[in-house]
Write a protein that holds these residues in place. Structure first.
Motif, short mmCIF file in Angstrom:
data_model
loop_
_atom_site.label_atom_id
_atom_site.label_comp_id
_atom_site.label_asym_id
_atom_site.label_seq_id
_atom_site.Cartn_x
_atom_site.Cartn_y
_atom_site.Cartn_z
N TYR A 87 0.85 -1.18 0.00
CA TYR A 87 0.00 0.00 0.00
C TYR A 87 0.89 1.24 0.00
O TYR A 87 2.01 1.21 0.50
CB TYR A 87 -0.87 0.06 1.26
N GLN A 143 0.60 5.31 1.35
CA GLN A 143 -0.20 6.19 2.20
C GLN A 143 0.16 7.62 1.91
O GLN A 143 1.32 8.03 2.05
CB GLN A 143 0.05 5.88 3.68
N GLY A 196 -4.52 12.66 3.36
CA GLY A 196 -5.87 12.89 2.85
C GLY A 196 -6.39 11.83 1.92
O GLY A 196 -7.53 11.91 1.46
N MET A 197 -5.58 10.81 1.64
CA MET A 197 -6.01 9.77 0.70
C MET A 197 -6.02 8.39 1.32
O MET A 197 -6.35 7.41 0.66
CB MET A 197 -5.13 9.79 -0.55
N GLY A 198 -5.61 8.29 2.56
CA GLY A 198 -5.60 6.98 3.21
C GLY A 198 -4.58 6.04 2.58
O GLY A 198 -3.56 6.48 2.05
N LEU A 199 -4.89 4.76 2.64
CA LEU A 199 -4.01 3.75 2.05
C LEU A 199 -4.62 3.24 0.75
O LEU A 199 -5.80 2.92 0.71
CB LEU A 199 -3.84 2.56 3.01
N LEU A 220 -4.08 0.44 -2.43
CA LEU A 220 -3.43 -0.81 -2.76
C LEU A 220 -2.68 -0.70 -4.08
O LEU A 220 -3.25 -0.29 -5.10
CB LEU A 220 -4.48 -1.93 -2.83
N PHE A 256 3.71 0.85 2.71
CA PHE A 256 3.52 -0.19 3.70
C PHE A 256 3.34 -1.54 3.03
O PHE A 256 2.57 -1.67 2.07
CB PHE A 256 2.29 0.08 4.58
N ASN A 302 6.49 -1.47 9.35
CA ASN A 302 6.54 -0.10 9.89
C ASN A 302 6.70 0.96 8.82
O ASN A 302 6.79 2.15 9.14
CB ASN A 302 7.67 0.01 10.90
#
Lengths: 113, 114
Positions: free
Chosen positions: B35, B37, B40-43, B45, B90, B107
């Motif tokens: 992913y 990150q 403002g857009m989150g995660l 895929l 991530f 992490n």
């Protein structure tokens, strides 16, 4: 396709006050729902999940969430927050039979002493 | 038990350079994913794998390649870095590619492309 909306990007709250973080989803098929928490400079950890059964699910650290199918919501709640709850919280959804989790944009919870 | 290990933790690249972000898990998980990150857009895929030798695209695969030659490793390759790829990456794994298996996250790798 599914989508997840977290309505609040930031939520400040005083220590020992209750908090609700809102999550709405859309999907044409059945879904399973999750809340993940991300502490500063770390990866995400599972807080709780709804798969089936009771619509009220309890997670770690005193958090709980309620699945509401008619309102397509899965709001996260805690009756009394602590400083250590300061983190970013992500709602996520996966369609039944699918492989992949889709995340919302996150809500940053800041607990004020 | 190390869980999911990502290296490096930080990386700065110039536009056009290539690099590989490493991800390894020691839990014998079938499913692995990458992913990114962004604020403002989150995660979102990028790519995922349901087992050794099997990979597939996620929401934002352009500019990234993956391979899964072993169960343990799932490297992410940037062939020609662009500033738009500045992000935190991530890697995550789970025992099976099903809803009932929570994701275990590394992490993160913070990548800056100048």
């Amino acid at each position: 396709a599914q989508s997840v909306t977290q309505l609040d990007s930031q939520v400040p709250v005083f220590e020992e006050a209750p908090v609700e973080l809102r999550c709405n989803y859309s999907s044409s098929v059945s879904v399973y729902l999750f809340w993940y928490v991300q502490y500063p400079n770390q990866g995400l950890q599972l807080l709780l999940k709804y798969l089936s059964g009771s619509t009220l699910v309890k997670g770690i650290n005193g958090f709980e969430a309620e699945f509401n199918k008619s309102q397509t919501s899965f709001h996260l709640r805690k009756p009394s927050v602590h400083i250590s709850d300061t983190a970013e919280y992500f709602c996520a959804v996966i369609q039944t039979g699918a492989n992949n989790l889709f995340f919302g944009t996150g809500t940053r919870l800041t607990v004020i002493p | 038990n190390a869980g999911v290990t990502q290296t490096p933790k930080f990386q700065v690249l110039k536009t056009g350079q290539s690099m590989t972000l490493q991800c390894a898990q020691d839990m014998n998980h079938e499913y692995m994913s990458w992913y990114r990150q962004d604020p403002g857009m989150g995660l979102r895929l990028i790519h995922y794998s349901v087992g050794a030798g099997i990979t597939d695209q996620g929401e934002v695969p352009n500019g990234y390649n993956v391979s899964r030659s072993t169960t343990e490793d799932f490297p992410l390759r940037l062939l020609s870095a662009a500033p738009s790829q500045t992000s935190v990456y991530f890697c995550a794994s789970s025992p099976r590619a099903t809803y009932n298996s929570p994701l275990h996250f590394g992490n993160g790798t913070r990548l800056t492309v100048t």
